[in-house]
Design an enzyme around this catalytic site. Structure first.
Site: not given
Length: 384
Positions: A89, A157, A212, A238, A339, A369, A371
């Site tokens: 990420c 995750q 939203r 996300s 994301h 954060c 992986g």
């Protein structure tokens, strides 16, 4: 030490899964941000010495070095190379780090750094099972070295997000309140035109599709948890998204040669690894180390961008660091905005830069954060 400057930063709107950007080829989506940088900067694109792009799941239209194909699709000269990197990420944040390091070392003067991701076409973990003859659900299956070190622990995750919530005592209601605040902030930012200078429209799409206006705590409370008996739901995670983003990183020489007015300088960049099983916790020690290295305190930072992979990650980071929630993700985060994995790092930095300018702040800190239990930290200093 030579400086690395941010001359400009742009991004596409973030499209929601199967939304307005879903049918655009990955190279064309990446090209859109690159071309906007060149058009806005009014300089000879042949001066760009490299395009460094982050991208995950580099299969299909994202394969074949998407940085290079995006550069060519953008119309950059064939002399301009490209390289695609994967730090999960944090890939496009790392792309900015590599670009800045090249500039500061004197080996390059002008680099485009960013990322692109088409999650509508290639959902997260698509590359994990590509070509896997054993039907494995992760790339660690069958690794003797990995098994010897970590055994059969589940690498997820979702499990990590749940563990953080439990360890810090965040109940579902607290995470849903955080999520609602992310949507509210993103909608306010859009209404106030805070994203106007950073977004380059793609066709008729001018705004992020994720926020939203019709969500509520009542609606969030009705959702099922992602793991049985857990606290984490899709509402506090996300969004799956499509987007690209790019920054123009320049040396002092390039600034003089092209007559650029730098918007910011890279004050600090670092990356840290920690537990790959509880993989979402690394922004906490990574931020501690970055502040220690710079001699800055959390109170010296005017704005923070902490990727909202899950609400529990940012809530834990806030509690650990003592940072001001009113200075963190002030225009919403990935829970509302989306994301797009390989593009997110540069998207966050683009938003951070623009908000520092709007608020007349000096220092901005970004972390996320990643992986494998990793986390990049970047501190930028506003100049313009």
């Amino acid at each position: 030490m030579p400086e690395a400057y941010i001359v400009d930063a742009v991004r596409t709107p973030v499209g929601r899964r199967n939304g307005a950007l879903a049918r655009i080829h990955a190279a064309d989506l990446g090209a859109h941000s690159i071309r906007a940088l060149v058009d806005r900067g009014d300089f000879d694109p042949a001066a760009v010495e490299d395009v460094i792009f982050g991208c995950l799941d580099t299969i299909g239209s994202q394969a074949g070095d998407i940085a290079r194909t995006s550069a060519l699709a953008a119309g950059l000269p064939e002399s301009v190379p490209g390289v695609t990197i994967d730090r999960q990420c944090g890939s496009s944040q790392q792309a900015v780090h590599f670009a800045a390091q090249a500039v500061m070392s004197g080996t390059a003067d002008l680099i485009v750094a960013g990322g692109v991701q088409k999650m509508s076409q290639f959902p997260i973990f698509s590359a994990f099972v590509a070509g896997e003859p054993y039907g494995a659900k992760d790339p660690w299956t069958g690794s003797q070295g990995w098994h010897a070190r970590y055994g059969d622990q589940e690498i997820s995750q979702f499990v990590s997000a749940e563990r953080i919530a439990a360890d810090f005592g965040f109940d579902r209601a607290a995470m849903e309140e955080f999520s609602l605040r992310s949507h509210d902030r993103a909608l306010r930012a859009r209404e106030e035109g805070r994203f106007k200078s950073e977004i380059v429209a793609v066709g008729e799409l001018e705004h992020d599709e994720g926020p939203r206006a019709d969500t509520s705590l009542e609606k969030m409370a009705s959702l099922k948890t992602l793991t049985p008996g857990g606290r984490v739901t899709a509402a506090v995670a996300s969004q799956i998204s499509d987007a690209s983003s790019a920054l123009l990183i320049a040396s002092e020489e390039a600034v003089r040669t092209h007559g650029f007015t730098p918007r910011a300088r890279i004050h600090h960049m670092s990356v840290l690894g920690s537990d790959p099983v509880n993989l979402l916790t690394t922004p906490l020690p990574a931020t501690d180390r970055a502040l220690a290295k710079t001699g800055l305190s959390v109170h010296d930072i005017d704005l923070f961008e902490v990727n909202e992979a899950f609400a529990s990650v940012v809530l834990a980071w806030l509690e650990h660091t003592g940072a001001d929630p009113d200075k963190t993700n002030v225009n919403g985060g990935a829970i509302a905005l989306g994301h797009p994995l390989g593009a997110s790092g540069a998207r966050l930095m683009t938003t951070l830069l623009n908000e520092l300018e709007r608020a007349s702040g000096r220092y901005g800190l970004q972390t996320m954060c990643e992986g494998g239990g990793q986390s990049n930290v970047t501190i930028i200093e506003r100049l313009a």
